[in-house]
Design an enzyme around this catalytic site. Structure first.
Site, PDB file in Angstrom:
ATOM      1  N   GLY A   1       0.381   1.428  -9.283  1.00 46.67           N
ATOM      2  CA  GLY A   1       0.221   0.356  -8.296  1.00 46.67           C
ATOM      3  C   GLY A   1       0.519  -1.021  -8.837  1.00 46.67           C
ATOM      4  O   GLY A   1       0.331  -2.004  -8.147  1.00 46.67           O
ATOM      5  N   SER A   2       1.007  -1.126 -10.074  1.00 53.23           N
ATOM      6  CA  SER A   2       1.262  -2.444 -10.648  1.00 53.23           C
ATOM      7  C   SER A   2       2.563  -3.027 -10.112  1.00 53.23           C
ATOM      8  O   SER A   2       3.576  -2.361 -10.060  1.00 53.23           O
ATOM      9  CB  SER A   2       1.331  -2.337 -12.175  1.00 53.23           C
ATOM     10  OG  SER A   2       2.325  -1.389 -12.548  1.00 53.23           O
ATOM     11  N   ASP A   3       2.512  -4.292  -9.691  1.00 53.29           N
ATOM     12  CA  ASP A   3       3.719  -4.960  -9.235  1.00 53.29           C
ATOM     13  C   ASP A   3       3.678  -6.410  -9.690  1.00 53.29           C
ATOM     14  O   ASP A   3       2.784  -6.816 -10.425  1.00 53.29           O
ATOM     15  CB  ASP A   3       3.877  -4.811  -7.707  1.00 53.29           C
ATOM     16  CG  ASP A   3       2.759  -5.476  -6.926  1.00 53.29           C
ATOM     17  OD1 ASP A   3       2.451  -6.653  -7.210  1.00 53.29           O
ATOM     18  OD2 ASP A   3       2.195  -4.829  -6.035  1.00 53.29           O
TER      19      ASP A   3
ATOM     20  N   LYS B   1      11.807   3.525  -4.098  1.00 57.79           N
ATOM     21  CA  LYS B   1      11.589   2.072  -4.089  1.00 57.79           C
ATOM     22  C   LYS B   1      11.155   1.611  -5.472  1.00 57.79           C
ATOM     23  O   LYS B   1      10.349   2.280  -6.128  1.00 57.79           O
ATOM     24  CB  LYS B   1      10.531   1.680  -3.061  1.00 57.79           C
ATOM     25  CG  LYS B   1      10.452   0.171  -2.829  1.00 57.79           C
ATOM     26  CD  LYS B   1       9.653  -0.173  -1.570  1.00 57.79           C
ATOM     27  CE  LYS B   1       8.167  -0.050  -1.790  1.00 57.79           C
ATOM     28  NZ  LYS B   1       7.408  -0.287  -0.544  1.00 57.79           N
TER      29      LYS B   1
ATOM     30  N   LYS C   1       9.647  -1.772  -7.704  1.00 58.58           N
ATOM     31  CA  LYS C   1       9.050  -3.100  -7.701  1.00 58.58           C
ATOM     32  C   LYS C   1       9.937  -4.033  -8.519  1.00 58.58           C
ATOM     33  O   LYS C   1      10.418  -3.657  -9.598  1.00 58.58           O
ATOM     34  CB  LYS C   1       7.649  -3.049  -8.317  1.00 58.58           C
ATOM     35  CG  LYS C   1       6.695  -2.127  -7.561  1.00 58.58           C
ATOM     36  CD  LYS C   1       6.392  -2.655  -6.172  1.00 58.58           C
ATOM     37  CE  LYS C   1       5.410  -1.758  -5.440  1.00 58.58           C
ATOM     38  NZ  LYS C   1       5.015  -2.333  -4.137  1.00 58.58           N
TER      39      LYS C   1
ATOM     40  N   ASP D   1      11.121  -4.229  -3.895  1.00 57.32           N
ATOM     41  CA  ASP D   1       9.906  -4.837  -3.323  1.00 57.32           C
ATOM     42  C   ASP D   1       9.401  -5.920  -4.265  1.00 57.32           C
ATOM     43  O   ASP D   1       9.063  -5.636  -5.415  1.00 57.32           O
ATOM     44  CB  ASP D   1       8.851  -3.732  -3.170  1.00 57.32           C
ATOM     45  CG  ASP D   1       7.562  -4.210  -2.523  1.00 57.32           C
ATOM     46  OD1 ASP D   1       7.415  -5.425  -2.277  1.00 57.32           O
ATOM     47  OD2 ASP D   1       6.700  -3.351  -2.257  1.00 57.32           O
TER      48      ASP D   1
ATOM     49  N   ASN E   1       6.817  -8.046  -3.505  1.00 56.90           N
ATOM     50  CA  ASN E   1       5.379  -8.311  -3.315  1.00 56.90           C
ATOM     51  C   ASN E   1       5.041  -9.803  -3.256  1.00 56.90           C
ATOM     52  O   ASN E   1       4.075 -10.253  -3.874  1.00 56.90           O
ATOM     53  CB  ASN E   1       4.560  -7.614  -4.397  1.00 56.90           C
ATOM     54  CG  ASN E   1       4.590  -6.107  -4.239  1.00 56.90           C
ATOM     55  OD1 ASN E   1       5.473  -5.437  -4.783  1.00 56.90           O
ATOM     56  ND2 ASN E   1       3.678  -5.571  -3.468  1.00 56.90           N
TER      57      ASN E   1
ATOM     58  N   GLU F   1      11.816  -6.077   0.103  1.00 53.60           N
ATOM     59  CA  GLU F   1      10.521  -6.066   0.800  1.00 53.60           C
ATOM     60  C   GLU F   1       9.675  -7.231   0.312  1.00 53.60           C
ATOM     61  O   GLU F   1       9.660  -7.528  -0.888  1.00 53.60           O
ATOM     62  CB  GLU F   1       9.841  -4.737   0.480  1.00 53.60           C
ATOM     63  CG  GLU F   1       8.497  -4.539   1.107  1.00 53.60           C
ATOM     64  CD  GLU F   1       8.019  -3.098   0.925  1.00 53.60           C
ATOM     65  OE1 GLU F   1       8.874  -2.183   0.830  1.00 53.60           O
ATOM     66  OE2 GLU F   1       6.792  -2.885   0.864  1.00 53.60           O
TER      67      GLU F   1
ATOM     68  N   GLU G   1       3.241  -5.373   5.371  1.00 50.75           N
ATOM     69  CA  GLU G   1       1.965  -4.813   4.924  1.00 50.75           C
ATOM     70  C   GLU G   1       0.863  -5.863   4.839  1.00 50.75           C
ATOM     71  O   GLU G   1      -0.310  -5.531   4.932  1.00 50.75           O
ATOM     72  CB  GLU G   1       2.118  -4.090   3.576  1.00 50.75           C
ATOM     73  CG  GLU G   1       2.404  -5.012   2.418  1.00 50.75           C
ATOM     74  CD  GLU G   1       2.370  -4.276   1.071  1.00 50.75           C
ATOM     75  OE1 GLU G   1       3.445  -3.939   0.580  1.00 50.75           O
ATOM     76  OE2 GLU G   1       1.273  -4.044   0.541  1.00 50.75           O
TER      77      GLU G   1
ATOM     78  N   ASP H   1       1.025  -1.624   8.663  1.00 48.44           N
ATOM     79  CA  ASP H   1       0.007  -1.074   7.775  1.00 48.44           C
ATOM     80  C   ASP H   1      -1.141  -0.628   8.670  1.00 48.44           C
ATOM     81  O   ASP H   1      -1.541  -1.355   9.580  1.00 48.44           O
ATOM     82  CB  ASP H   1      -0.452  -2.155   6.791  1.00 48.44           C
ATOM     83  CG  ASP H   1      -1.503  -1.636   5.811  1.00 48.44           C
ATOM     84  OD1 ASP H   1      -1.153  -1.384   4.655  1.00 48.44           O
ATOM     85  OD2 ASP H   1      -2.671  -1.483   6.228  1.00 48.44           O
TER      86      ASP H   1
ATOM     87  N   HIS I   1       4.258   0.802   5.775  1.00 46.83           N
ATOM     88  CA  HIS I   1       3.707   0.695   4.436  1.00 46.83           C
ATOM     89  C   HIS I   1       2.641   1.768   4.258  1.00 46.83           C
ATOM     90  O   HIS I   1       1.856   2.034   5.162  1.00 46.83           O
ATOM     91  CB  HIS I   1       3.061  -0.684   4.255  1.00 46.83           C
ATOM     92  CG  HIS I   1       2.235  -0.799   3.011  1.00 46.83           C
ATOM     93  ND1 HIS I   1       0.844  -0.889   3.034  1.00 46.83           N
ATOM     94  CD2 HIS I   1       2.584  -0.829   1.710  1.00 46.83           C
ATOM     95  CE1 HIS I   1       0.404  -0.985   1.786  1.00 46.83           C
ATOM     96  NE2 HIS I   1       1.430  -0.953   0.973  1.00 46.83           N
TER      97      HIS I   1
ATOM     98  N   GLY J   1       0.497   4.237   0.788  1.00 43.60           N
ATOM     99  CA  GLY J   1       0.074   4.228  -0.610  1.00 43.60           C
ATOM    100  C   GLY J   1      -1.408   3.915  -0.647  1.00 43.60           C
ATOM    101  O   GLY J   1      -2.160   4.361   0.223  1.00 43.60           O
TER     102      GLY J   1
ATOM    103  N   GLU K   1       6.598   5.219   3.926  1.00 47.96           N
ATOM    104  CA  GLU K   1       6.374   5.181   2.472  1.00 47.96           C
ATOM    105  C   GLU K   1       5.453   6.331   2.061  1.00 47.96           C
ATOM    106  O   GLU K   1       4.525   6.707   2.785  1.00 47.96           O
ATOM    107  CB  GLU K   1       5.729   3.840   2.092  1.00 47.96           C
ATOM    108  CG  GLU K   1       5.577   3.665   0.582  1.00 47.96           C
ATOM    109  CD  GLU K   1       5.231   2.233   0.184  1.00 47.96           C
ATOM    110  OE1 GLU K   1       4.736   1.477   1.044  1.00 47.96           O
ATOM    111  OE2 GLU K   1       5.466   1.875  -0.993  1.00 47.96           O
TER     112      GLU K   1
END
Lengths: 439, 439
Positions: free
Chosen positions: A23-25, A217, A219, A247, A249, A273, A299, A322, A349, A351, A380
């Site tokens: 989940g790191s972006d 996808k 990041k 993406d 973010n 994104e 999202e 979302d 969105h 996850g 997604e």
């Protein structure tokens, strides 16, 4: 005879996902995927589950916001019909004192969404249907009655919404059957987290193609040279025909986004994104106009009024709903109708915790009864934390399998809830013990 | 030597204003003006006070959000300089996990504003200056360093901000002196609440003129015939030269606003405030283009990114900042600079609990060091609840008197806090007793 809702339990559930950099972006380096989780229960023991998704700190604030909605639910007949679900949605979002805290945005609005979604879970289970089918079983008139058209009528009136839904009515049965047979197209973000090594990226990208996904996808937005390298590696791994979305973010200002995406464009990203602030409608329009890559967002878009303007301004090529950011199914129905009016594809969105489980129902309902199309549409998929749910989202050959179990698919297993309760659950106690030993 | 912040107290304070229909409008029929109130205290006993303003239910949610920010403050050196105040603001608004709950909007963002404003109160007191003068004592470079330019640079760069502030620098001393002598222009909303009788409206409108106000404001949007009657009565009461603004508190969709204001236009309202959703930038632009009355908005605008677009889109004639909705002084400084760049007057929202006390500092600072003008500018004044503050806003002949006491003017008296604590304070206990007797 309708049963009364007599219980309303709110739980602070957190998963220590930051340990693995899942989940790191570019904006969220160390999320602990979390849910402020609601269980409502009626006299006969029927339950409705819903939640806000957060990434750690502040999950308690969201839980407090859900708690503030208890008086609107306790003592109410358990919602069963479109009319019940319309009334609850309006009461929660029009309460003047609570509305002041948004209006219709942020913590209080997400909390309304959790309650609305829990009510849909309960009602769909009472009807014995998964939420997507429960929605698709309603008449166009019932569906229109679920929508709050306040602030939308300059762009979408109830009559126009009715026309959209009626136009899709004849094909509902055929599309339902096709959806059951074929499932709904998905893409996967699992390879692309910013904290992953190149090796892990390439391995997971290849696995994604082997698993049948037609889109992945990545990041981006940390460092341009890194992004170019990673995009090249991913392209080499997946071959020319698999789409690669990127993406950011919300990492960039408008000029940064234009510059960065102009540099990435030769590697043919399918969309960019969240290039900038989710509130920046005119900024998204400028990014879309200023570089060649298609723009997606949603999202973190707070409500239907902002989505309306993203469409009015021609700011997006894809609308990313979302399930748990806006005020639940009802407001997402408004957004699906707005997107249908503009002919813009909805690519949800997902996850996080349970977002795949929830949002698949909305995309499938859109296919059956609103847009009537899955052309250029993908949901997604992120392969994290599904093991904590009783009816986890199922992927087969790169497509979401249409859920058959009644409800909204997002019931967390009791043992998972017990283990991850914050701060007292054993997972968090153990983590603190390790930290103490290491310090 | 810098002192460390060692205490962080959060209080849920509510005033039962709904009993008198003070504050009643077309969207908010029965507000109980409330504050989620923060006191931070350093080792040497120095205090900084700040708060979120709400209208009752949900004040506890806002208090929980402030509470979530405790770890960012406790153990920190008490903020004193522009650099300290810049750092705190960025930490609070850029924390990725908390940011997820907005981003930069709603409960969590308002809570950040309460903490930032409390820090300004503390720092200004340490400097021995009221906040407006503390700000006006900073160099253009220091002021620019306070602003988060993220998402603004397509419209306002740090260099442009610096140029605006430098252009205003030569006149600072002269304007400070004039402000001390003459005060800052005000208008009053006290006559115009929707729940007031015609008699009370006329009486209070006449009193406003006698008190020296050059502008009053009426709430509209409940019923068109009522609004026409009330506007006529008010015009007869105040005469031709006093401005009458009207305020719909987000009641309308775009077409309603155009129709309603076209009908009210012959009675020459000075502006229409909040004609529709505060998120609807394009909607405000359409209202402004579609009818002859000038458009004002801002008290519910979530952040600087939305203000940026309202200005970009030519959607507003007046920018109405609120001291406690965005992330405190720092974000309001960004908004003042954006308005200055577009040459749009800032006419702050006030009223509620303590909002007059806070926002006067920002308008006065704007006059001294940003826009350099009070032409067409007025601060809202509502004559409610000032008795609960140690340094209440002072009005003289329809103008705010420039505060001389150090700090942000919004320290609530200890006895007022004790009496109005929710739910256990004696005011609320007594109210429950009366309700029990009556039921």
């Amino acid at each position: 005879m309708s049963q009364t809702v007599t219980e309303f339990e709110v739980h602070d559930i957190r998963f220590p996902t930051s340990e693995q950099l899942d989940g790191s972006d570019a904006m969220n380096p160390d999320p602990d995927y979390s849910a402020a989780y609601l269980v409502m229960r009626s006299e006969d023991g029927s339950e409705g589950h819903g939640f806000c998704f957060t990434i750690g700190r502040g999950n308690d604030v969201t839980a407090a916001a859900i708690e503030a909605l208890r008086p609107y639910v306790i003592g109410r007949p358990a919602p069963r019909t479109a009319s019940d679900l319309a009334d609850l949605h309006i009461e929660l979002t029009h309460d003047s004192q609570l509305r002041w805290l948004g209006p219709e945005k942020g913590v209080m609005h997400m909390a309304a969404g959790a309650v609305v979604n829990a009510a849909w879970d309960l009602a769909a289970r009472t009807a014995g249907l998964p939420v997507w089918e429960f929605l698709a079983s309603m008449t166009p008139e019932e569906l229109v009655s679920l929508v709050d058209f306040r602030y939308l009528t300059d762009v979408l009136t109830p009559d126009e919404a009715l026309a959209i839904l009626r136009a899709a009515e004849p094909g509902r049965a055929e599309r339902t059957a096709r959806l059951r047979r074929q499932g709904y197209p998905a893409y996967t973000t699992s390879p692309g987290w910013l904290g992953y090594s190149d090796e892990k990226l390439v391995r997971l990208a290849k696995e994604a193609v082997a698993d049948g996904f037609g889109q992945i996808k990545l990041k981006v937005g940390g460092d341009l040279e890194d992004d170019i390298r990673r995009l090249k590696l991913a392209r080499a791994a997946v071959g020319p025909s698999v789409r690669i979305a990127v993406d950011a973010n919300q990492r960039w200002d408008v000029a940064d986004a234009v510059r960065w995406m102009t540099a990435l464009a030769p590697y043919e990203p399918h969309w960019i994104e969240e290039p900038t602030s989710p509130d920046d409608i005119l900024g998204h329009a400028a990014v879309r106009a200023g570089q060649p890559v298609k723009v997606a967002t949603g999202e973190h878009v707070a409500n239907r009024v902002v989505f309306k303007q993203l469409l009015q301004a021609g700011a997006v090529d894809f609308v990313q709903i979302d399930a748990a950011r806006v005020a639940g199914v009802n407001e997402n129905l408004a957004i699906l109708l707005l997107a249908a009016k503009y002919g813009v594809p909805v690519c949800p969105h997902a996850g996080g915790v349970g977002l795949c489980e929830l949002v698949q129902h909305l995309a499938m309902f859109d296919y059956v009864a609103v847009s009537g199309s899955w052309e250029d549409r993908v949901i997604e998929y992120v392969d994290h934390l599904h093991e904590h749910f009783a009816d986890p989202a199922q992927i087969d050959a790169g497509r979401y399998v249409a859920p058959r179990a009644p409800g909204f698919s997002a019931r967390m297993l009791p043992q998972s809830m017990a283990a991850h309760r914050y701060p007292e659950g054993p997972v968090w106690q153990a983590r603190r013990t390790i930290e103490e030993v290491n310090s």
